[in-house]
Design an enzyme around this catalytic site. Structure first.
Site, PDB file in Angstrom:
ATOM      1  N   GLY A   1      24.194  41.113  35.597  1.00  0.00           N
ATOM      2  CA  GLY A   1      23.473  40.109  34.685  1.00  0.00           C
ATOM      3  C   GLY A   1      23.464  40.345  33.158  1.00  0.00           C
ATOM      4  O   GLY A   1      23.116  39.551  32.390  1.00  0.00           O
ATOM      5  N   GLN A   2      24.024  41.256  32.837  1.00  0.00           N
ATOM      6  CA  GLN A   2      23.979  41.721  31.581  1.00  0.00           C
ATOM      7  C   GLN A   2      24.800  40.752  30.366  1.00  0.00           C
ATOM      8  O   GLN A   2      25.864  40.286  31.062  1.00  0.00           O
ATOM      9  CB  GLN A   2      24.769  43.060  31.360  1.00  0.00           C
ATOM     10  N   LYS A   3      24.326  40.400  29.313  1.00  0.00           N
ATOM     11  CA  LYS A   3      24.760  39.513  28.498  1.00  0.00           C
ATOM     12  C   LYS A   3      26.364  39.450  28.374  1.00  0.00           C
ATOM     13  O   LYS A   3      27.285  38.508  28.437  1.00  0.00           O
ATOM     14  CB  LYS A   3      24.136  39.435  27.114  1.00  0.00           C
TER      15      LYS A   3
END
Lengths: 181, 314
Positions: A70-72
């Protein structure tokens, strides 16, 4: 396992495969949920670089669960995993109120994706076991879920770590897929 | 169908006592002595001693093992107690196996080293596990200082603008605050990274610089935390014994674990680059392949991972 027996009961045809996509911001609890679904130990979870996939199989029923980081920096890759998704599970960290706006924004973007059109949406208001977590109703409100008219959706309070609410969420998944096919 | 190796083990188990008895008669040496004299020092010797002790039928040796296991679990094998336990363990074996220490000086020396290996490793696991279970806590000054040390180790010329800042993403944390990224690895993940950045600064910066590559890059800190998980798993399931027993002259310390981690990180980075990944989404495949390679190497009893970092000038 309770979850599987429910899914088995509700499934409409044998040998059915379900492709389930887990998305959400980093630290929402996607990998913990994935491990919980696969009845694995959740004490050694690390941040997801890339993605994890697990297949939970039982008597001809196959659940392919895709857990994407889910990291940008990884979010631009999410679209590579949209194809043929049966159900989208969007995981929200209910205790991270500061990022409710960010997570709403990402979900809104997802719902506009062509490849995810009509795909049923389950929003998991995760981490309900934490002291300062927002109740599911508040999350639904601030994410504007009631505005969604183009697909079946549901919000389910849960704690993936404690195993609460996951079963109910998956019951909804099974029911909505059962109706569709 | 019974396999050949299944049959072998069946007979081995039933004949082990008989074989030991015959060898003891013919060589005048007990199994532990034969191991300590014949097997090369390091993993081959220490693992064989471990196996022999664990399968001993002697109640005295049994209670000696319990005492050592207990001390390792409590993490008390240090200083004076280390000496006392070691001496007691030597005395027990000399008594049970009727060995004359004056004519077997080398046995006492070699055997002692094996004991240090075996229970040092066990103790190391418990030390590592305690660190892993300690959650990063922003209200603890020491934890916060470690974060700053990590930053300074990697980029001493760039000051951190704030405690919560996008800059953390430059060294591969996921967001503006690293505290949520340690998760199941706890302080162990941070300690590993700080050790790498401070003890092998050149190598750490070299690896970090690779991680910034626009196509073949990855998130340095996150990958580091995933490799902490790998190092931890290999320690926990005993696979790392090969390397640790071969690498350590005496008691394996936490330092040995950190060095093992640094080796894994440096080698992973090299493997990653050689694999020419299309993008960071290939991580799980490549990490699994890397883990398989490491496990294959550790299956060879003589494997020792030598830290030999070649660092180009950046």
């Amino acid at each position: 396992m309770g979850l599987l027996s429910i899914l088995r009961r509700l499934k409409s045809s044998p040998d059915k495969e379900l492709r389930i996509l887990l998305l959400g911001l980093d630290n929402a609890g996607k990998t913990t949920l994935l491990k919980k679904l696969a009845s694995e130990d959740i004490n050694h979870v690390t941040p997801t670089q890339g993605f994890n996939i697990k297949t939970v199989q039982s008597e001809g029923f196959k659940l392919n669960v895709w857990d994407i980081g889910g990291q940008k920096k990884i979010r631009p890759y999410w679209k590579n995993y949209f194809e043929n998704t049966d159900v989208l599970i969007y995981v929200v960290d209910s205790a991270d109120r500061k990022r409710l706006e960010e997570t709403s924004f990402e979900l809104t973007e997802l719902l506009m994706e062509d490849k995810l059109r009509d795909v049923p949406l389950l929003v998991l208001a995760n981490k309900q076991d934490l002291l300062h977590s927002a109740p599911a109703s508040e999350i639904a409100q601030s994410m504007g879920l009631h505005l969604i008219k183009d697909r079946p959706w549901q919000i389910q309070p849960c704690s993936a770590a404690a195993g609460q609410g996951v079963k109910e969420g998956m019951e909804w998944v099974a029911s909505v897929v059962g109706k569709k096919k | 169908m019974i396999s050949f190796s299944g049959l072998y083990w069946f007979f081995y188990w039933h004949c082990r006592s008989l074989i030991k008895w015959i060898l003891r008669r013919s060589t005048q040496l007990c199994e532990l002595q034969r191991i300590c004299y014949d097997k090369p020092a390091g993993n081959p010797r220490s693992s064989a001693v471990e196996y022999s002790l664990r399968h001993s039928k002697s109640p005295d040796i049994g209670s000696m093992l319990n005492e050592l296991d207990d001390a390792a679990t409590k993490k008390t094998i240090f200083g004076r107690l280390h000496k006392v336990l070691l001496e007691r363990s030597v005395r027990t074996v000399l008594r049970v196996k009727k060995i004359n220490p004056n004519s077997h000086v080398a046995f006492v020396k070699n055997y002692s080293r094996c004991i240090e290996h075996i229970w040092g490793y066990r103790q190391l696991y418990h030390i590592v596990e305690e660190l892993r279970l300690s959650q990063f806590d922003s209200s603890v000054e020491e934890h916060e200082r470690k974060l700053t040390r990590l930053w300074t180790g990697l980029c001493p010329k760039v000051p951190l603008e704030a405690r919560i800042t996008k800059q953390w993403q430059d060294i591969g944390f996921q967001g503006d605050d690293p505290k949520t990224d340690f998760r199941g690895m706890g302080l162990l993940g941070l300690d590993n990274l700080v050790f790498f950045a401070e003890e092998y600064t050149g190598a750490a910066r070299h690896v970090w610089s690779h991680s910034l590559h626009p196509q073949h890059g990855y998130a340095f800190a996150i990958v580091g935390i995933n490799l902490t998980h790998l190092a931890y798993s290999l320690l926990k399931d005993g696979s790392a014994k090969t390397h640790i027993y071969n690498a350590c002259k005496t008691m394996p310390s936490l330092r040995a674990f950190h060095q093992f981690y640094c080796y894994l990180f440096y080698e992973f980075d090299r493997f990653w680059i050689e694999s020419k990944p299309a993008d960071v989404m290939q991580f799980t495949f490549i990490k699994d392949q890397f883990e398989k390679n490491i496990r294959d190497l550790l299956a060879n009893p003589s494997t020792v991972f030598k830290i030999n970092f070649v660092v180009e000038d950046v």
